[in-house]
Every structure is written in C-alpha cells, then in structure tokens.
Design a protein around this motif. Structure first.
Motif, PDB file in Angstrom:
ATOM      1  N   PHE A  84     119.899  14.351  45.600  1.00  0.00           N
ATOM      2  CA  PHE A  84     119.721  15.808  45.538  1.00  0.00           C
ATOM      3  C   PHE A  84     118.395  15.986  44.806  1.00  0.00           C
ATOM      4  CE2 PHE A  84     122.335  19.938  44.499  1.00  0.00           C
ATOM      5  CZ  PHE A  84     121.313  20.710  45.014  1.00  0.00           C
TER       6      PHE A  84
ATOM      7  N   TRP B 189     124.741  22.566  31.099  1.00  0.00           N
ATOM      8  CA  TRP B 189     123.484  23.116  30.626  1.00  0.00           C
ATOM      9  C   TRP B 189     123.362  24.583  30.957  1.00  0.00           C
ATOM     10  CZ3 TRP B 189     123.752  19.528  34.614  1.00  0.00           C
ATOM     11  CH2 TRP B 189     123.313  19.939  35.864  1.00  0.00           C
TER      12      TRP B 189
ATOM     13  N   HIS C  57     116.130  19.719  37.709  1.00  0.00           N
ATOM     14  CA  HIS C  57     116.844  18.439  37.633  1.00  0.00           C
ATOM     15  C   HIS C  57     117.091  17.888  39.036  1.00  0.00           C
ATOM     16  CE1 HIS C  57     119.832  21.597  38.072  1.00  0.00           C
ATOM     17  NE2 HIS C  57     120.577  20.713  38.717  1.00  0.00           N
TER      18      HIS C  57
ATOM     19  N   HIS D 116     115.537  20.434  41.626  1.00  0.00           N
ATOM     20  CA  HIS D 116     115.803  21.854  41.859  1.00  0.00           C
ATOM     21  C   HIS D 116     116.301  22.495  40.576  1.00  0.00           C
ATOM     22  CE1 HIS D 116     119.724  19.905  42.095  1.00  0.00           C
ATOM     23  NE2 HIS D 116     120.231  21.069  41.723  1.00  0.00           N
TER      24      HIS D 116
ATOM     25  N   ASP E  93     119.307  25.308  39.307  1.00  0.00           N
ATOM     26  CA  ASP E  93     120.550  25.838  39.865  1.00  0.00           C
ATOM     27  C   ASP E  93     120.534  27.356  39.989  1.00  0.00           C
ATOM     28  OD1 ASP E  93     121.509  23.307  40.114  1.00  0.00           O
ATOM     29  OD2 ASP E  93     122.832  23.387  38.368  1.00  0.00           O
TER      30      ASP E  93
HETATM   31 FE   FE2 Z   1     121.823  21.194  40.323  1.00  0.00          FE
END
Ligand code: FE2
Ligand code: AKG
Length: 230
Positions: A132, A192, A207, A135, A137
């Motif tokens: 992934f 987080w 992240h 990016h 969130d």
């Molecule tokens: Fe994420």
C-alpha cells in the motif's frame, strides 16, 4: 499518473471538520496519557502510539480466517492513483459478528472514542510483492468523493491498525517523512492522529504498507471520522 502518489496536498483555506479533528485529538491524547502500557513513538511531527499484545494469538488467527473469507482486490478513494498503488486484498469483516464487535469495541475503549464515529473494521492481506504505497488516511476535501464523505461522518480523524501476524520479510509500516519504520508484530496495535493538535490534517502522517518480500501480512484497520459514520 503515479507522479501524484507521494504529492502532499495540504488543504487550503478553511479546514472542514477542524473543530472535530481537534476534539478527537484531545480526547485520545488524554485517554492514552493515562495508559501506562502505551508507547508514544519518538517524534514531535505526528502523534503515533503503539501497544503490544492488543490481540491474543488466538484472536489474531480467528481474524485472519475471517479476512481470508472476505478479501477482494483493495480499492482506493482517489481514482487518480496508479494501478500498483494498493495491491493488497481487503474486505470488511462482518460488523455484526460478536467477535468482530468485541475487537471493535476494545479499540473504541482503548482510544476513548465513540463507536458511532468508527468505520467498519477492514481486514487486509498482502502477499509477496503486494503493498500500500505512501498515502495519508485523511480525505482530500477538494476531491470528488468528499461530497459524499462529508455527509457520512466527515473527515477521518484517527487510525487504529493491528498487525495480525509477524511477516517473514518486509511488510513494515513506514512513516517516510518522519523516518519511522514499524515491523509487524503479532497482536500489536498502532494508532495515530491524522491531524495535528490544531485540527489540521497532518501531512507528516504520510505512511505506507511496504511490500511484503516473503510470507504474508495480515492487518485490520479501523478509521474514525469526526462525526457519526453512516
Ligand atoms: Fe493508511
Ligand atoms: O499495511 C500497512 O502497514 C498500512 C495500512 C494502511 O495504511 C491503512 O490501512 O490505511
């Protein structure tokens, strides 16, 4: 297309849901400060917390089985991302299942957040080579999808993630701008604040789920909004 993958778009002008983001940040900060088992990661750039043994090995195995039943190719909100951006398989584990409910409530309780703000828990599986990419969130409030998302809970405030297994090689969660890399450890939770203390989405929270090199990686993620999610 892939060029915008690591581009940070800081919201301009008025910040939607700013007071909500600030309130959630304060709530969790206070709650976790009172928890002696919580480890705060050593950075002033973002609020990132870790907790070992949040789920038992048995609970992790059970969740992994459920993920295998629902996992389909993952989606991203922003369709301008390239095809190799999120190559994992993911799916929502049944929110009505008593076991899922129990884990979900345990996350709410740990963070001190209202369960109504939390999205359905999503399971995710990465095979070798899957990842992934970097990016944040939080939602881009200048993107098309925001018109819908603002009416169904608004901006994402907190992220909670649990590693369900140790990965043979690779698969760490890397906060690239901060220089932090977290190795998957069975049952460990990471949480987080996607915003800063002033309630502004925090670009330092960028992240990535790094590519798995050997073995398989399973996680669950629960994202919280600023208002009841629907
Ligand atoms: Fe994420
Ligand atoms: O797999 C990871 O380590 C990161 C997952 C992630 O960023 C997410 O679920 O939002």
């Amino acid at each position: 297309m892939a060029s915008n993958v690591t581009t940070i778009r800081v919201p301009e002008g008025e910040v939607p849901d700013r007071s909500g983001l600030k309130r959630v940040g304060e709530t969790v900060r206070k709650r976790l400060a009172a928890n002696k088992d919580i480890y705060k990661l050593p950075t002033d750039l973002a609020e990132i917390f870790a907790l070992g043994d949040f789920m038992s090995a048995d609970e992790c195995r059970r969740m992994i089985e459920m993920i295998d039943q629902v996992a389909k190719p993952s989606k991203v909100f922003d369709l301008s991302y390239g095809a190799d951006y999120r190559t994992s398989y993911s799916g929502d584990v049944d929110p009505a299942d008593p076991f899922v409910k129990k884990i979900s409530r345990r996350i709410d309780d740990l963070l001190g957040l209202d369960s109504r703000w939390g999205e359905t828990i999503q399971g995710q599986r990465y095979l070798p080579g899957q990842q992934f990419q970097a990016h944040c969130d939080w939602f881009f409030t200048d993107a098309k999808y925001w018109a819908t998302e603002k009416t169904r809970g608004g901006q994402r405030s907190y992220t909670a993630m649990v590693f369900l297994n140790a990965v043979e090689d690779g698969g760490s969660t890397d906060f690239g701008h901060i220089g932090l890399s977290i190795e998957p450890k069975q049952g460990a939770l990471l949480a987080w604040n996607n915003a800063d203390a002033e309630g502004v989405p925090n670009p330092w929270t960028l992240h990535a789920g790094m590519p798995v090199k050997a073995g398989v990686k399973y996680i669950i993620t629960k994202w919280y909004r600023t208002r009841p999610w629907a």
